[in-house]
Design a protein around this motif. Structure first.
Motif, PDB file in Angstrom:
ATOM      1  N   ILE A   1       0.838  -1.195   0.000  1.00 30.87           N
ATOM      2  CA  ILE A   1       0.000   0.000   0.000  1.00 30.87           C
ATOM      3  C   ILE A   1       0.874   1.247   0.000  1.00 30.87           C
ATOM      4  N   PRO A   2       0.687   2.105  -1.015  1.00 27.32           N
ATOM      5  CA  PRO A   2       1.486   3.335  -1.065  1.00 27.32           C
ATOM      6  C   PRO A   2       1.097   4.263   0.089  1.00 27.32           C
ATOM      7  N   PRO A   3       1.996   5.155   0.463  1.00 30.17           N
ATOM      8  CA  PRO A   3       1.675   6.084   1.556  1.00 30.17           C
ATOM      9  C   PRO A   3       0.575   7.053   1.133  1.00 30.17           C
TER      10      PRO A   3
ATOM     11  N   ASP B   1     -13.349   9.327   9.388  1.00 31.04           N
ATOM     12  CA  ASP B   1     -13.380   8.249   8.392  1.00 31.04           C
ATOM     13  C   ASP B   1     -12.284   7.226   8.667  1.00 31.04           C
ATOM     14  N   VAL B   2     -11.097   7.708   9.016  1.00 30.05           N
ATOM     15  CA  VAL B   2      -9.988   6.808   9.347  1.00 30.05           C
ATOM     16  C   VAL B   2     -10.369   5.951  10.547  1.00 30.05           C
ATOM     17  N   ALA B   3     -10.922   6.581  11.588  1.00 27.08           N
ATOM     18  CA  ALA B   3     -11.304   5.845  12.798  1.00 27.08           C
ATOM     19  C   ALA B   3     -12.362   4.787  12.491  1.00 27.08           C
ATOM     20  N   ALA B   4     -13.343   5.113  11.672  1.00 29.11           N
ATOM     21  CA  ALA B   4     -14.398   4.154  11.327  1.00 29.11           C
ATOM     22  C   ALA B   4     -13.825   2.952  10.575  1.00 29.11           C
ATOM     23  N   LEU B   5     -12.928   3.209   9.644  1.00 30.19           N
ATOM     24  CA  LEU B   5     -12.311   2.106   8.903  1.00 30.19           C
ATOM     25  C   LEU B   5     -11.413   1.263   9.803  1.00 30.19           C
ATOM     26  N   LEU B   6     -10.669   1.913  10.670  1.00 23.02           N
ATOM     27  CA  LEU B   6      -9.818   1.167  11.601  1.00 23.02           C
ATOM     28  C   LEU B   6     -10.664   0.267  12.498  1.00 23.02           C
TER      29      LEU B   6
ATOM     30  N   SER C   1      -6.970   7.948  -1.239  1.00 30.10           N
ATOM     31  CA  SER C   1      -6.134   8.560  -0.195  1.00 30.10           C
ATOM     32  C   SER C   1      -6.520   8.027   1.175  1.00 30.10           C
ATOM     33  N   LEU C   2      -7.820   7.872   1.404  1.00 31.03           N
ATOM     34  CA  LEU C   2      -8.297   7.349   2.683  1.00 31.03           C
ATOM     35  C   LEU C   2      -7.817   5.913   2.898  1.00 31.03           C
ATOM     36  N   THR C   3      -7.962   5.072   1.890  1.00 31.10           N
ATOM     37  CA  THR C   3      -7.532   3.677   2.054  1.00 31.10           C
ATOM     38  C   THR C   3      -6.019   3.577   2.207  1.00 31.10           C
ATOM     39  N   ARG C   4      -5.293   4.461   1.551  1.00 32.21           N
ATOM     40  CA  ARG C   4      -3.835   4.462   1.705  1.00 32.21           C
ATOM     41  C   ARG C   4      -3.449   4.892   3.121  1.00 32.21           C
ATOM     42  N   ALA C   5      -4.151   5.883   3.671  1.00 34.52           N
ATOM     43  CA  ALA C   5      -3.871   6.329   5.042  1.00 34.52           C
ATOM     44  C   ALA C   5      -4.169   5.212   6.039  1.00 34.52           C
ATOM     45  N   VAL C   6      -5.301   4.551   5.873  1.00 35.13           N
ATOM     46  CA  VAL C   6      -5.685   3.469   6.783  1.00 35.13           C
ATOM     47  C   VAL C   6      -4.740   2.281   6.616  1.00 35.13           C
ATOM     48  N   GLY C   7      -4.421   1.943   5.381  1.00 31.47           N
ATOM     49  CA  GLY C   7      -3.545   0.801   5.115  1.00 31.47           C
ATOM     50  C   GLY C   7      -2.139   0.960   5.668  1.00 31.47           C
ATOM     51  N   ASN C   8      -1.732   2.190   5.919  1.00 33.29           N
ATOM     52  CA  ASN C   8      -0.406   2.452   6.479  1.00 33.29           C
ATOM     53  C   ASN C   8      -0.454   2.860   7.944  1.00 33.29           C
ATOM     54  N   HIS C   9      -1.630   2.834   8.530  1.00 32.54           N
ATOM     55  CA  HIS C   9      -1.771   3.186   9.952  1.00 32.54           C
ATOM     56  C   HIS C   9      -0.990   2.177  10.788  1.00 32.54           C
TER      57      HIS C   9
END
Length: 177
Positions: free
Chosen positions: A46-48, A59-64, A88-96
């Motif tokens: 997953i790219p950054p 949105d990040v919190a809900a996906l996490l 961008s959202l999935t990339r942020a979550v995927g790199n959390h």
């Protein structure tokens, strides 16, 4: 080149038909195709996220919460209009850090489907993204994914899903994932 030719079987059928006269050529193509993925490993981690990724904390919190729940398997659909930042959202979550801790560095994949106009092309893209050999079929890809929990992000899933003629097969492939 015809865009619907995505699998080796389609390519061989188009080039050589069923003629026995081309058996050696089909075998040569099989050999070359088998070696090619090892020469060009295209594992797509997953790219950054973009440098400026602001205002999406909820949105990040809900996906996490959805991805880190203590269940065995989960599918999460991130949907919305073009350009609103789904990738961008999935990339942020995927790199959390919590996602990296749960799935590890090597078990988070980003599958770009913007050119995969068929279910077969989607299956091929998933296989290549995780470093599997697409010539062994989608079942082999699924078997590889079953070895350890992981996160597979299907970016632009609407591309193989959108054509009505591909929708049922695309949905069946998604269900298998």
């Amino acid at each position: 080149s015809r865009p619907e030719l995505h699998h080796l079987a389609d390519i061989k059928r188009e080039l050589f038909g069923a003629s026995a006269a081309y058996r050696a050529w089909r075998d040569d193509l099989d050999d070359a195709y088998r070696v090619w993925p090892r020469c060009r490993r295209t594992i797509k981690q997953i790219p950054p996220p973009p440098l400026y990724f602001l205002g999406r904390d909820e949105d990040v919190a809900a996906l996490l919460d959805a991805l880190l729940a203590p269940t065995s398997a989960r599918a999460v659909l991130v949907r919305g209009g073009p350009g609103i930042g789904k990738s961008s959202l999935t990339r942020a979550v995927g790199n959390h850090k919590d996602i990296v801790e749960r799935f590890g560095e090597a078990h988070r994949w980003f599958v770009e489907l913007d050119t995969a106009s068929t279910a077969n092309a989607m299956e091929d893209a998933v296989a290549r993204a995780i470093g599997s050999d697409p010539t062994k079929g989608f079942k082999a890809t699924l078997k590889a994914l079953e070895q350890r929990p992981g996160l597979v992000v299907l970016d632009n899933l609407e591309t193989p899903w959108d054509p009505l003629s591909e929708r049922a097969k695309t949905e069946a492939s998604i269900c298998l994932l």
